[in-house]
Design a protein around this motif. Structure first.
Motif, mmCIF file in Angstrom:
data_model
loop_
_atom_site.group_PDB
_atom_site.id
_atom_site.type_symbol
_atom_site.label_atom_id
_atom_site.label_comp_id
_atom_site.label_asym_id
_atom_site.label_seq_id
_atom_site.Cartn_x
_atom_site.Cartn_y
_atom_site.Cartn_z
ATOM 1 N N TYR A 194 -4.102 6.260 -11.734
ATOM 2 C CA TYR A 194 -3.764 5.022 -11.929
ATOM 3 C C TYR A 194 -3.548 3.535 -12.786
ATOM 4 N N LEU A 195 -2.666 3.667 -13.519
ATOM 5 C CA LEU A 195 -1.822 2.277 -13.694
ATOM 6 C C LEU A 195 -1.026 0.698 -13.756
ATOM 7 N N LEU A 196 -1.724 -0.020 -13.962
ATOM 8 C CA LEU A 196 -1.786 -0.765 -13.668
ATOM 9 C C LEU A 196 -0.773 -1.797 -14.779
ATOM 10 N N ASN A 197 0.605 -2.445 -14.496
ATOM 11 C CA ASN A 197 1.507 -3.372 -15.521
ATOM 12 C C ASN A 197 2.060 -4.260 -14.934
ATOM 13 N N ILE A 198 1.540 -5.977 -15.360
ATOM 14 C CA ILE A 198 1.648 -6.480 -14.892
ATOM 15 C C ILE A 198 2.547 -7.554 -16.111
ATOM 16 N N ALA A 199 3.666 -7.575 -16.737
ATOM 17 C CA ALA A 199 4.481 -7.805 -17.425
ATOM 18 C C ALA A 199 4.960 -9.848 -17.275
ATOM 19 N N PHE A 227 -3.084 3.981 -2.901
ATOM 20 C CA PHE A 227 -3.452 3.243 -4.000
ATOM 21 C C PHE A 227 -2.898 1.867 -3.305
ATOM 22 N N THR A 228 -3.612 0.698 -3.264
ATOM 23 C CA THR A 228 -3.271 -0.786 -3.054
ATOM 24 C C THR A 228 -3.333 -2.193 -3.619
ATOM 25 N N LEU A 229 -2.577 -3.226 -3.628
ATOM 26 C CA LEU A 229 -2.153 -4.428 -4.692
ATOM 27 C C LEU A 229 -1.032 -5.408 -3.886
ATOM 28 N N PHE A 230 -1.707 -6.413 -4.349
ATOM 29 C CA PHE A 230 -0.492 -7.749 -3.937
ATOM 30 C C PHE A 230 0.490 -7.594 -5.104
ATOM 31 N N ILE A 231 0.937 -8.044 -4.109
ATOM 32 C CA ILE A 231 2.622 -8.202 -4.979
ATOM 33 C C ILE A 231 3.223 -9.528 -4.943
ATOM 34 N N THR A 280 1.357 -1.171 -0.124
ATOM 35 C CA THR A 280 0.208 -0.064 0.073
ATOM 36 C C THR A 280 1.194 1.946 0.157
ATOM 37 N N ASP A 281 0.578 1.965 -0.455
ATOM 38 C CA ASP A 281 0.652 3.779 -1.021
ATOM 39 C C ASP A 281 0.133 4.729 0.018
ATOM 40 N N PRO A 282 0.632 5.263 0.912
ATOM 41 C CA PRO A 282 -0.387 5.636 1.227
ATOM 42 C C PRO A 282 -0.497 6.781 0.445
ATOM 43 N N VAL A 339 -6.901 3.626 -1.739
ATOM 44 C CA VAL A 339 -7.254 3.905 -0.636
ATOM 45 C C VAL A 339 -7.696 4.912 -0.280
ATOM 46 N N PRO A 340 -8.383 5.218 0.743
ATOM 47 C CA PRO A 340 -9.196 6.029 0.858
ATOM 48 C C PRO A 340 -7.875 7.541 1.514
#
Length: 253
Positions: free
Chosen positions: A218-223, A105-109, A99-101, A250-251
């Motif tokens: 916000y743009l997520l890229n999974i390569a 944004f938040t995501l699983f890695i 999470t980047d407050p 995230v709020p």
């Protein structure tokens, strides 16, 4: 397990009584040593005329055996499936939440991937075994309030592919799928899947997600590599889709 149909007793009490009765009422019976052929003929004839038809299991015991073999095969397949499911669940547990407050944004890695610095990326994680496999997020300011103001998922997917094709290293790019889902607080999130053949990374599969929140895009890229020598299997695909679906806002704090 006892299989009663395997052995059919030749001495059925009912049949014996008939045979004995017939033999006892046969007139002028021959001497015992000459009566044996008549006994065999009479018993076979009486048994055939009085017995009930055999059941299917009595006529074809091999069919039941085949069914038992089939059950064994099904059991083996289910056992392997359970082993696969446990292995898959174990791998999915290797994800950890990031999470980047500050950016919101938040995501699983993947827990084993390392964070690296790259110009233009807000955050980037790479596979320690293959750097071309990575997860990155880019956050930029925007004037729109939602992706719907910009266009449909198909429209945005076309824009992504056009941007990929404009790269000098890209040989081919093709959209595979696109969809829309709801994020935190009903946030509009677009998801995309496409493949790219590049002179730099070879053939790879890309999963992307995008949303707009607080005037930020916000743009997520999974390569991930998807070549003939290292194709993307179903287990790894499901692993990457978990990351894709976890991307959310995230709020603000």
């Amino acid at each position: 397990m006892a299989l009663c149909w395997i052995s059919v007793s030749p001495s059925n009490p009912h049949h014996n009584s008939i045979i004995i009765q017939n033999l006892s009422t046969t007139p002028s019976s021959p001497p015992p040593h000459k009566r044996k052929p008549a006994q065999i003929t009479t018993s076979v004839s009486t048994f055939a005329s009085s017995s009930k038809p055999f059941t299917e299991s009595e006529r074809y015991p091999v069919v039941v055996s085949k069914r038992l073999v089939n059950f064994s095969i099904v059991g083996a397949v289910l056992s392997r499936f359970l082993i696969f499911s446990k292995a898959l669940a174990s791998q999915l547990l290797e994800l950890q939440q990031y999470t980047d407050p500050k950016e919101g944004f938040t995501l699983f890695i993947p827990s084993s991937w390392i964070k690296v610095e790259k110009a233009g990326a807000t955050v980037l994680f790479e596979d320690t075994n293959k750097k071309s496999n990575n997860v990155g997020v880019v956050v930029n300011p925007t004037r729109i309030s939602s992706l719907g103001e910009y266009g449909t998922p198909q429209f945005v997917a076309d824009k992504l592919i056009q941007a990929e094709r404009r790269k000098e290293s890209t040989k081919e790019a093709e959209v595979i799928a696109f969809s829309e889902r709801s994020g935190h607080g009903g946030l509009q999130v677009y998801e995309f899947e496409y493949k790219v053949d590049s002179t730099r990374g070879g053939l790879k599969r890309v999963f992307s997600a995008a949303f707009v929140a607080s005037k930020k895009l916000y743009l997520l890229n999974i390569a991930h590599s998807d070549g003939l020598d290292d194709p993307l299997d179903m287990e790894r695909r499901m692993f990457l889709e978990q990351i894709l679906h976890s991307f959310d806002a995230v709020p603000a704090t």
